[in-house]
Scaffold this motif. Structure first.
Motif, PDB file in Angstrom:
ATOM      1  N   VAL A   8      -1.054 -27.933 -13.283  1.00 38.97           N
ATOM      2  CA  VAL A   8      -0.308 -27.982 -12.020  1.00 38.97           C
ATOM      3  C   VAL A   8      -0.816 -26.868 -11.110  1.00 38.97           C
ATOM      4  CG1 VAL A   8       1.779 -28.984 -13.012  1.00 38.97           C
ATOM      5  CG2 VAL A   8       1.527 -26.515 -12.932  1.00 38.97           C
ATOM      6  N   PRO A   9      -0.713 -27.049  -9.803  1.00 37.99           N
ATOM      7  CA  PRO A   9      -1.098 -25.972  -8.880  1.00 37.99           C
ATOM      8  C   PRO A   9      -0.025 -24.882  -8.862  1.00 37.99           C
ATOM      9  CG  PRO A   9      -0.282 -27.850  -7.647  1.00 37.99           C
ATOM     10  CD  PRO A   9      -0.319 -28.262  -9.100  1.00 37.99           C
ATOM     11  N   GLY A  10      -0.432 -23.676  -8.548  1.00 35.99           N
ATOM     12  CA  GLY A  10       0.508 -22.560  -8.456  1.00 35.99           C
ATOM     13  C   GLY A  10      -0.099 -21.428  -7.657  1.00 35.99           C
ATOM     14  N   LYS A  11       0.634 -20.357  -7.541  1.00 35.67           N
ATOM     15  CA  LYS A  11       0.130 -19.198  -6.808  1.00 35.67           C
ATOM     16  C   LYS A  11       0.647 -17.919  -7.457  1.00 35.67           C
ATOM     17  CE  LYS A  11       3.853 -19.170  -3.398  1.00 35.67           C
ATOM     18  NZ  LYS A  11       4.213 -19.150  -1.996  1.00 35.67           N
ATOM     19  N   THR A  12      -0.116 -16.848  -7.296  1.00 35.18           N
ATOM     20  CA  THR A  12       0.332 -15.540  -7.781  1.00 35.18           C
ATOM     21  C   THR A  12       1.044 -14.839  -6.638  1.00 35.18           C
ATOM     22  OG1 THR A  12      -1.791 -14.542  -7.207  1.00 35.18           O
ATOM     23  CG2 THR A  12      -1.520 -15.306  -9.479  1.00 35.18           C
ATOM     24  N   MET A  13       2.028 -14.045  -7.003  1.00 34.79           N
ATOM     25  CA  MET A  13       2.822 -13.304  -6.023  1.00 34.79           C
ATOM     26  C   MET A  13       3.026 -11.891  -6.542  1.00 34.79           C
ATOM     27  SD  MET A  13       5.711 -16.288  -5.283  1.00 34.79           S
ATOM     28  CE  MET A  13       6.942 -15.225  -5.897  1.00 34.79           C
ATOM     29  N   PRO A  14       3.238 -10.923  -5.629  1.00 34.85           N
ATOM     30  CA  PRO A  14       3.554  -9.567  -6.089  1.00 34.85           C
ATOM     31  C   PRO A  14       4.832  -9.566  -6.914  1.00 34.85           C
ATOM     32  CG  PRO A  14       3.159  -9.615  -3.724  1.00 34.85           C
ATOM     33  CD  PRO A  14       3.203 -11.032  -4.189  1.00 34.85           C
ATOM     34  N   PHE A  15       4.916  -8.655  -7.867  1.00 37.14           N
ATOM     35  CA  PHE A  15       6.118  -8.540  -8.695  1.00 37.14           C
ATOM     36  C   PHE A  15       7.321  -8.175  -7.830  1.00 37.14           C
ATOM     37  CE2 PHE A  15       8.915  -6.331 -11.751  1.00 37.14           C
ATOM     38  CZ  PHE A  15       9.083  -7.371 -12.652  1.00 37.14           C
ATOM     39  N   GLU A  16       7.110  -7.262  -6.893  1.00 35.02           N
ATOM     40  CA  GLU A  16       8.135  -6.885  -5.907  1.00 35.02           C
ATOM     41  C   GLU A  16       7.468  -6.852  -4.543  1.00 35.02           C
ATOM     42  OE1 GLU A  16      11.326  -6.391  -6.395  1.00 35.02           O
ATOM     43  OE2 GLU A  16      11.388  -6.226  -8.565  1.00 35.02           O
ATOM     44  N   GLN A  17       8.188  -7.247  -3.510  1.00 40.11           N
ATOM     45  CA  GLN A  17       7.650  -7.176  -2.157  1.00 40.11           C
ATOM     46  C   GLN A  17       8.800  -7.009  -1.183  1.00 40.11           C
ATOM     47  OE1 GLN A  17       4.655 -10.046  -1.149  1.00 40.11           O
ATOM     48  NE2 GLN A  17       5.174 -10.016   1.005  1.00 40.11           N
ATOM     49  N   VAL A  18       8.637  -6.089  -0.225  1.00 41.53           N
ATOM     50  CA  VAL A  18       9.670  -5.886   0.795  1.00 41.53           C
ATOM     51  C   VAL A  18       9.021  -5.757   2.164  1.00 41.53           C
ATOM     52  CG1 VAL A  18      11.374  -4.762  -0.690  1.00 41.53           C
ATOM     53  CG2 VAL A  18       9.708  -3.378   0.508  1.00 41.53           C
ATOM     54  N   GLN A  19       9.751  -6.214   3.140  1.00 43.70           N
ATOM     55  CA  GLN A  19       9.379  -5.966   4.523  1.00 43.70           C
ATOM     56  C   GLN A  19      10.103  -4.694   4.926  1.00 43.70           C
ATOM     57  OE1 GLN A  19      10.631  -9.637   6.376  1.00 43.70           O
ATOM     58  NE2 GLN A  19       8.583 -10.516   6.145  1.00 43.70           N
ATOM     59  N   VAL A  20       9.371  -3.748   5.492  1.00 38.56           N
ATOM     60  CA  VAL A  20       9.929  -2.437   5.811  1.00 38.56           C
ATOM     61  C   VAL A  20      10.341  -2.410   7.284  1.00 38.56           C
ATOM     62  CG1 VAL A  20       9.520   0.050   5.843  1.00 38.56           C
ATOM     63  CG2 VAL A  20       8.471  -1.371   4.051  1.00 38.56           C
ATOM     64  N   TYR A  21      11.619  -2.122   7.514  1.00 38.95           N
ATOM     65  CA  TYR A  21      12.190  -1.998   8.850  1.00 38.95           C
ATOM     66  C   TYR A  21      12.844  -0.631   8.980  1.00 38.95           C
ATOM     67  CZ  TYR A  21      11.826  -7.089   9.341  1.00 38.95           C
ATOM     68  OH  TYR A  21      11.361  -8.374   9.413  1.00 38.95           O
ATOM     69  N   SER A  22      13.014  -0.168  10.204  1.00 41.40           N
ATOM     70  CA  SER A  22      13.776   1.050  10.460  1.00 41.40           C
ATOM     71  C   SER A  22      15.253   0.693  10.511  1.00 41.40           C
ATOM     72  CB  SER A  22      13.350   1.664  11.800  1.00 41.40           C
ATOM     73  OG  SER A  22      14.180   2.754  12.124  1.00 41.40           O
ATOM     74  N   GLU A  23      16.097   1.605  10.076  1.00 40.36           N
ATOM     75  CA  GLU A  23      17.542   1.372  10.152  1.00 40.36           C
ATOM     76  C   GLU A  23      18.143   1.935  11.435  1.00 40.36           C
ATOM     77  OE1 GLU A  23      19.924   1.787   6.541  1.00 40.36           O
ATOM     78  OE2 GLU A  23      18.054   2.237   5.482  1.00 40.36           O
ATOM     79  N   ILE A  24      17.294   2.628  12.226  1.00 42.68           N
ATOM     80  CA  ILE A  24      17.760   3.156  13.514  1.00 42.68           C
ATOM     81  C   ILE A  24      16.746   2.789  14.596  1.00 42.68           C
ATOM     82  CG2 ILE A  24      19.082   5.082  12.538  1.00 42.68           C
ATOM     83  CD1 ILE A  24      16.729   6.927  13.329  1.00 42.68           C
ATOM     84  N   ASN A  25      17.219   2.705  15.829  1.00 41.57           N
ATOM     85  CA  ASN A  25      16.329   2.495  16.970  1.00 41.57           C
ATOM     86  C   ASN A  25      15.784   3.843  17.405  1.00 41.57           C
ATOM     87  OD1 ASN A  25      17.076  -0.223  16.994  1.00 41.57           O
ATOM     88  ND2 ASN A  25      18.709   0.118  18.470  1.00 41.57           N
ATOM     89  N   GLY A  26      14.577   3.857  17.941  1.00 39.65           N
ATOM     90  CA  GLY A  26      14.035   5.103  18.460  1.00 39.65           C
ATOM     91  C   GLY A  26      12.519   5.070  18.583  1.00 39.65           C
ATOM     92  N   ARG A  27      11.987   6.221  18.998  1.00 38.39           N
ATOM     93  CA  ARG A  27      10.543   6.358  19.171  1.00 38.39           C
ATOM     94  C   ARG A  27       9.908   6.707  17.838  1.00 38.39           C
ATOM     95  NH1 ARG A  27       7.070  10.309  20.038  1.00 38.39           N
ATOM     96  NH2 ARG A  27       8.666  11.884  20.269  1.00 38.39           N
ATOM     97  N   LEU A  28       8.814   6.028  17.525  1.00 44.98           N
ATOM     98  CA  LEU A  28       8.080   6.286  16.288  1.00 44.98           C
ATOM     99  C   LEU A  28       7.268   7.561  16.474  1.00 44.98           C
ATOM    100  CD1 LEU A  28       7.337   5.171  13.481  1.00 44.98           C
ATOM    101  CD2 LEU A  28       5.409   4.075  14.570  1.00 44.98           C
ATOM    102  N   LYS A  29       7.567   8.555  15.669  1.00 43.41           N
ATOM    103  CA  LYS A  29       6.923   9.857  15.818  1.00 43.41           C
ATOM    104  C   LYS A  29       5.598   9.920  15.054  1.00 43.41           C
ATOM    105  CE  LYS A  29       8.488  14.644  15.891  1.00 43.41           C
ATOM    106  NZ  LYS A  29       9.627  15.502  15.604  1.00 43.41           N
ATOM    107  N   LYS A  30       5.592   9.485  13.782  1.00 43.90           N
ATOM    108  CA  LYS A  30       4.395   9.638  12.952  1.00 43.90           C
ATOM    109  C   LYS A  30       4.347   8.544  11.890  1.00 43.90           C
ATOM    110  CE  LYS A  30       1.020  12.343  11.240  1.00 43.90           C
ATOM    111  NZ  LYS A  30      -0.296  12.085  11.688  1.00 43.90           N
ATOM    112  N   ILE A  31       3.137   8.002  11.673  1.00 48.63           N
ATOM    113  CA  ILE A  31       2.883   7.060  10.587  1.00 48.63           C
ATOM    114  C   ILE A  31       2.164   7.836   9.494  1.00 48.63           C
ATOM    115  CG2 ILE A  31       1.652   4.970   9.910  1.00 48.63           C
ATOM    116  CD1 ILE A  31       1.944   4.039  12.843  1.00 48.63           C
TER     117      ILE A  31
END
Length: 170
Positions: A8-31
């Protein structure tokens, strides 16, 4: 011996995966990450500008000092029977209210430091330093790839032949 093979066809996926968002609004200071690099759990990913929140906290700290002095005066007056219980209760309530506001700001300030929830590989970043971001803006995706999951489906006619712990080759 008899062996039945199902392909059967299938696919591999990461064990864990999250989309990262900020919990507050504001100016991004540093990556603090580079795309495609591995980060450790708790590693700092992004810093938001929290200067305004910090200034509000400093103002409330001064207000708290004044409110505590006022409460102490009213307690002294109450003990010498020159003040009222109501005035003391109001000053005590003011102290507690300011403490709660400081605690709320501390939480918001801490939300300005976004860290990795687990060890993994950081994907493409969707933001740039200096940009104003909201809680709806995707910052990046973090995937744990040292273990993988395999996602596949089989026909219902084979369902009774599948058991927990059965070996699968992919």
């Amino acid at each position: 011996s008899f062996e039945e093979v199902i392909t059967v066809p299938g696919k591999t996926m990461p064990f864990e995966q999250v989309q990262v968002y900020s919990e507050i609004n504001g100016r991004l200071k540093k990556i603090h990450f580079s795309e495609g690099n591995t980060v450790k759990k708790g590693q700092l990913l992004v810093t938001m500008d929290t200067d305004i929140l910090q200034a509000e906290r400093n103002k409330l700290t001064v207000d708290l000092d004044l409110a505590q002095k006022d409460k102490a005066r009213k307690q002294t007056l109450l003990e010498s029977e020159a003040g009222t219980q109501e005035a003391f209760a109001q000053s005590e309530s003011r102290v507690n209210s300011i403490k709660a506001q400081i605690q709320s700001l501390d939480v918001q300030i801490s939300k300005g430091r976004i860290t990795a929830p687990f060890e993994g590989v950081v994907g493409l970043r969707s933001i740039s330093e200096g940009a104003f971001i909201t809680t709806n803006d995707l910052l990046t995706v973090l995937a744990q790839t040292n273990q993988l999951k395999v996602d596949f489906s089989i026909a219902q006619s084979y369902a009774l032949k599948i058991e927990v712990g059965q070996k699968v080759t992919f």
